[in-house]
Design a protein around this motif. Structure first.
Motif, PDB file in Angstrom:
ATOM      1  N   GLN A  20       0.503  -0.830   0.132  1.00 40.34           N
ATOM      2  CA  GLN A  20       0.223   0.415   0.201  1.00 40.34           C
ATOM      3  C   GLN A  20       1.063   0.697   0.017  1.00 40.34           C
ATOM      4  O   GLN A  20       0.783   1.901  -0.161  1.00 40.34           O
ATOM      5  N   PHE A  21       2.183   1.016   0.492  1.00 40.01           N
ATOM      6  CA  PHE A  21       2.970   2.640   0.582  1.00 40.01           C
ATOM      7  C   PHE A  21       4.117   2.058   0.516  1.00 40.01           C
ATOM      8  O   PHE A  21       5.355   1.844   1.767  1.00 40.01           O
ATOM      9  N   GLU A  42      -0.858   8.486  11.741  1.00 43.44           N
ATOM     10  CA  GLU A  42      -1.018   8.445   9.612  1.00 43.44           C
ATOM     11  C   GLU A  42      -1.733   7.321   9.924  1.00 43.44           C
ATOM     12  O   GLU A  42      -2.778   7.526   8.914  1.00 43.44           O
ATOM     13  N   LEU A  43      -0.954   6.501  10.059  1.00 43.67           N
ATOM     14  CA  LEU A  43      -1.338   4.941   8.828  1.00 43.67           C
ATOM     15  C   LEU A  43      -2.795   4.655   9.522  1.00 43.67           C
ATOM     16  O   LEU A  43      -3.554   4.690   8.762  1.00 43.67           O
ATOM     17  N   SER A  45      -5.533   6.934  10.671  1.00 39.63           N
ATOM     18  CA  SER A  45      -6.145   7.234   9.776  1.00 39.63           C
ATOM     19  C   SER A  45      -6.430   6.794   8.565  1.00 39.63           C
ATOM     20  O   SER A  45      -7.563   6.807   7.873  1.00 39.63           O
ATOM     21  N   ARG A  46      -5.357   7.319   7.604  1.00 34.60           N
ATOM     22  CA  ARG A  46      -5.415   6.437   6.342  1.00 34.60           C
ATOM     23  C   ARG A  46      -6.163   4.492   6.112  1.00 34.60           C
ATOM     24  O   ARG A  46      -6.618   5.017   5.595  1.00 34.60           O
ATOM     25  N   LEU A  84       4.305   8.560   4.983  1.00 33.54           N
ATOM     26  CA  LEU A  84       3.705   7.344   3.688  1.00 33.54           C
ATOM     27  C   LEU A  84       3.533   7.245   2.726  1.00 33.54           C
ATOM     28  O   LEU A  84       4.009   6.597   1.515  1.00 33.54           O
ATOM     29  N   ASP A  85       3.890   8.890   1.868  1.00 39.80           N
ATOM     30  CA  ASP A  85       3.756   8.837   0.450  1.00 39.80           C
ATOM     31  C   ASP A  85       5.242   8.620  -0.124  1.00 39.80           C
ATOM     32  O   ASP A  85       6.004   9.353  -1.037  1.00 39.80           O
TER      33      ASP A  85
END
Length: 209
Positions: A20-21, A42-43, A45-46, A84-85
């Protein structure tokens, strides 16, 4: 139809995160990247709507990932952390770099110690007692050596008055007469030296001539 089967272990979740990332999580021989501080929020939330993984599972998988030797090797001072990006953010601080190095060292020492316990040196292995083999004992047959029977027909019992010193005689000792020579003639006894060198004192009736 989307796969909604829940993950059951950290390995599945980590594989899922690398898919995924890919610019944040890596696997295999690809060098790891230091993660952004607060990456868990952050994870969470995603992946909030993803039923395959819970926050508790996510936290456990993230902990396993960040405690791996490959990841700890990547946490070095001045290296940029990523989100994450894959976007770079703050640099790894000296404190965090030292902590990662210490954790890596302790983890390796513990792993090597456990490995030594599981596979001890060959010299430490208890020696096996040699296997006993029962060998049937052979009964030795005893062969009785037959001694030649001496012909005593030409001998007669000695008479004390007729005996002389240095006379060859046979002394009756046990079953077989023994050869000897008269050494001394006494009043009632006769002293004879046997061929073996031994001297005996006997009566004349125990001699044959």
């Amino acid at each position: 139809m989307e796969n909604t089967e829940k993950f059951t272990n950290n390995k599945q979740i980590i594989t899922f995160l690398t898919e995924q990332f890919p610019l944040c999580f890596t696997a295999g021989s690809t060098p790891a990247k230091p993660l952004k501080i607060g990456i868990f929020q952050e994870l969470a939330s995603r992946l909030e709507g993803d039923e395959r993984v819970s926050k508790t599972q996510l936290r456990g998988a993230l902990r396993q990932y960040t405690l791996s030797w490959r990841y700890l090797h990547s946490v070095k001072q001045s290296i940029k952390r990523v989100d994450l990006d894959g976007n770079e953010g703050d640099e790894v601080s000296e404190e965090h770099a030292e902590h990662a190095l210490k954790t890596l060292k302790e983890s390796k020492e513990k792993a090597f110690a456990n490995k030594k316990k599981v596979a001890p040196d060959a010299t430490d292995k208890p020696k096996r007692a040699p296997k006993k083999v029962n060998i049937p004992s052979r009964t030795k047959k005893s062969f009785t050596k037959k001694e030649p029977v001496e012909d005593l027909s030409n001998f007669k019992e000695a008479v004390h008055a007729e005996l002389k010193p240095s006379q060859a005689v046979k002394v009756i000792l046990g079953k077989s007469p023994v050869s000897g020579v008269i050494v001394e003639i006494m009043k009632d006894d006769v002293q004879v030296q046997l061929d073996s060198g031994m001297t005996v004192k006997v009566k004349a009736k125990h001699l044959i001539v």
